[in-house]
Design a protein around this motif. Sequence first.
Motif, short mmCIF file in Angstrom:
data_model
loop_
_atom_site.label_atom_id
_atom_site.label_comp_id
_atom_site.label_asym_id
_atom_site.label_seq_id
_atom_site.Cartn_x
_atom_site.Cartn_y
_atom_site.Cartn_z
N UNK A 24 0.80 -1.23 0.00
CA UNK A 24 0.00 0.00 0.00
C UNK A 24 0.83 1.28 0.00
N UNK A 25 2.02 1.21 0.56
CA UNK A 25 2.84 2.41 0.72
C UNK A 25 4.30 2.01 0.51
N UNK A 26 5.05 2.86 -0.17
CA UNK A 26 6.45 2.59 -0.43
C UNK A 26 7.30 3.71 0.17
N UNK A 27 8.53 3.36 0.53
CA UNK A 27 9.45 4.43 0.90
C UNK A 27 10.80 4.19 0.26
N UNK A 28 11.49 5.29 -0.01
CA UNK A 28 12.83 5.26 -0.60
C UNK A 28 13.82 5.51 0.53
N UNK A 29 14.80 4.63 0.67
CA UNK A 29 15.73 4.69 1.79
C UNK A 29 16.81 5.75 1.63
N UNK A 30 17.53 5.99 2.72
CA UNK A 30 18.52 7.06 2.77
C UNK A 30 19.66 6.86 1.78
N UNK A 31 20.11 5.62 1.63
CA UNK A 31 21.21 5.36 0.70
C UNK A 31 20.77 5.59 -0.75
N UNK A 32 19.52 5.26 -1.04
CA UNK A 32 19.01 5.48 -2.40
C UNK A 32 18.82 6.97 -2.67
N UNK A 33 18.29 7.69 -1.70
CA UNK A 33 18.06 9.13 -1.88
C UNK A 33 19.36 9.86 -2.21
N UNK A 34 20.48 9.34 -1.72
CA UNK A 34 21.77 9.99 -1.95
C UNK A 34 22.25 9.83 -3.39
N UNK A 35 21.58 8.97 -4.18
CA UNK A 35 22.00 8.69 -5.55
C UNK A 35 20.91 9.12 -6.52
N UNK A 36 21.06 10.26 -7.19
CA UNK A 36 20.01 10.73 -8.10
C UNK A 36 19.68 9.74 -9.22
N UNK A 37 20.67 8.96 -9.69
CA UNK A 37 20.39 7.97 -10.73
C UNK A 37 19.44 6.90 -10.20
N UNK A 38 19.68 6.43 -8.98
CA UNK A 38 18.82 5.41 -8.38
C UNK A 38 17.43 5.98 -8.13
N UNK A 39 17.35 7.22 -7.65
CA UNK A 39 16.05 7.84 -7.41
C UNK A 39 15.27 7.96 -8.71
N UNK A 40 15.95 8.34 -9.78
CA UNK A 40 15.26 8.49 -11.06
C UNK A 40 14.74 7.15 -11.55
N UNK A 41 15.50 6.07 -11.34
CA UNK A 41 15.04 4.74 -11.73
C UNK A 41 13.76 4.37 -10.98
N UNK A 42 13.76 4.63 -9.68
CA UNK A 42 12.57 4.34 -8.88
C UNK A 42 11.42 5.23 -9.32
N UNK A 43 11.70 6.51 -9.55
CA UNK A 43 10.64 7.45 -9.97
C UNK A 43 10.01 7.00 -11.29
N UNK A 44 10.84 6.57 -12.23
CA UNK A 44 10.32 6.10 -13.52
C UNK A 44 9.40 4.89 -13.32
N UNK A 45 9.79 3.99 -12.42
CA UNK A 45 8.97 2.80 -12.15
C UNK A 45 7.66 3.17 -11.47
N UNK A 46 7.63 4.32 -10.80
CA UNK A 46 6.44 4.77 -10.08
C UNK A 46 5.49 5.60 -10.95
N UNK A 47 5.85 5.84 -12.18
CA UNK A 47 5.02 6.68 -13.05
C UNK A 47 3.57 6.18 -13.08
N UNK A 48 2.67 7.08 -12.73
CA UNK A 48 1.24 6.76 -12.75
C UNK A 48 0.75 6.00 -11.53
#
Length: 365
Positions: free
Chosen positions: A105-129
Amino acid sequence: MEHKLDLQPLALPGLELKRPIIIAGPCSAETEEQTLETARQLAAQGVKIFRAGIWKPRTRPGAFEGVGTVGLPWLKKVKEETGMFVSVEVANAHHVYEALKFGVDMLWIGARTTANPFAVQEVADALTGVDKPVLIKNPVNPDLELWIGAIERVNRAGVKMIGAIHRGFSTYDKTKYRNNPEWQIPIELRRRIPELPIITDPSHISGKSEMIAEISQEAMDLNFNGLIIESHMCPEKAWSDASQQVTPQHLGEIKQNLVVRRSAIGDTPRVTLDELRQKIDSIDKQLLETLKSRMKISEAIGKYKYENNITILQTRRYDEVMNNRRKQAEEVGLSPEFVVKVYEHIHEESINRQNKVMNKELAKK
């Protein structure tokens, strides 16, 4: 600089997430039995949102890195049996797809991932819509712009129900915290994005179960929106982060004893005098911790000077420090005269500390 984001209030089907939001569950889902029993006990304490680590990013290889996808059906059973909503951390696109497939129901992005814009963008793309709440932890380093950048990336992917998780910041210095809270950073985040919910993670800030109540109350005093707390049915047997997990019963006591001051009138948050004073108190705590660290370094300098037969007072160094601090004060918009007075007292105390160290070393002879 304020940041304009397209945000909606956090919500889950049939559940409006009002302050204080409480999210709780074990650091890691270890076994089906441990996951379900912990969830049952938390549900009995009135917790509505269950959290469990499925994929665990660990500092060193060989540590328990989570059970992986095999644990997601356990969370599905938690929902079916207790009626709780479930949440997990995701660090890449595969995690997002798997979590959504099993109805998380709910997702969170961890601290190590947040520190990496490439990883965040990959997660963001997967979250589209995706129309689910997504929480974003602060990066491990105290970089507000990096944190805001991660929030913006997820929002640009079309996710509107976004919250921030304040879990403290790594530091090389030894303090009483596992991760220094650096309260001024989430406070500044609130100033820049007033409509963004902020949830504090007292487990990762403290690293110690006995400090969780204190940090939880501090978050409420600062008018943050909720807490995400690690809770295990038997913390001493936890496979990861045992020292910072509390039993569901202990969590129930923490919840019951929380003093939640509400300052919102209608839909418009209003800052009260008490809240501003609480912010000052939090920053003052950090100032004292910083001064403590500085004085320990002064004592180490005193020992070095003694061992190398160097005088305590070094006039050239003192002038250099004062001139630099005066210049730095102007750069950050502080009165140079005020800063000079502060550093005069700091230098005086530093001299006293070094003098005591030298006398102590001399007495050993």
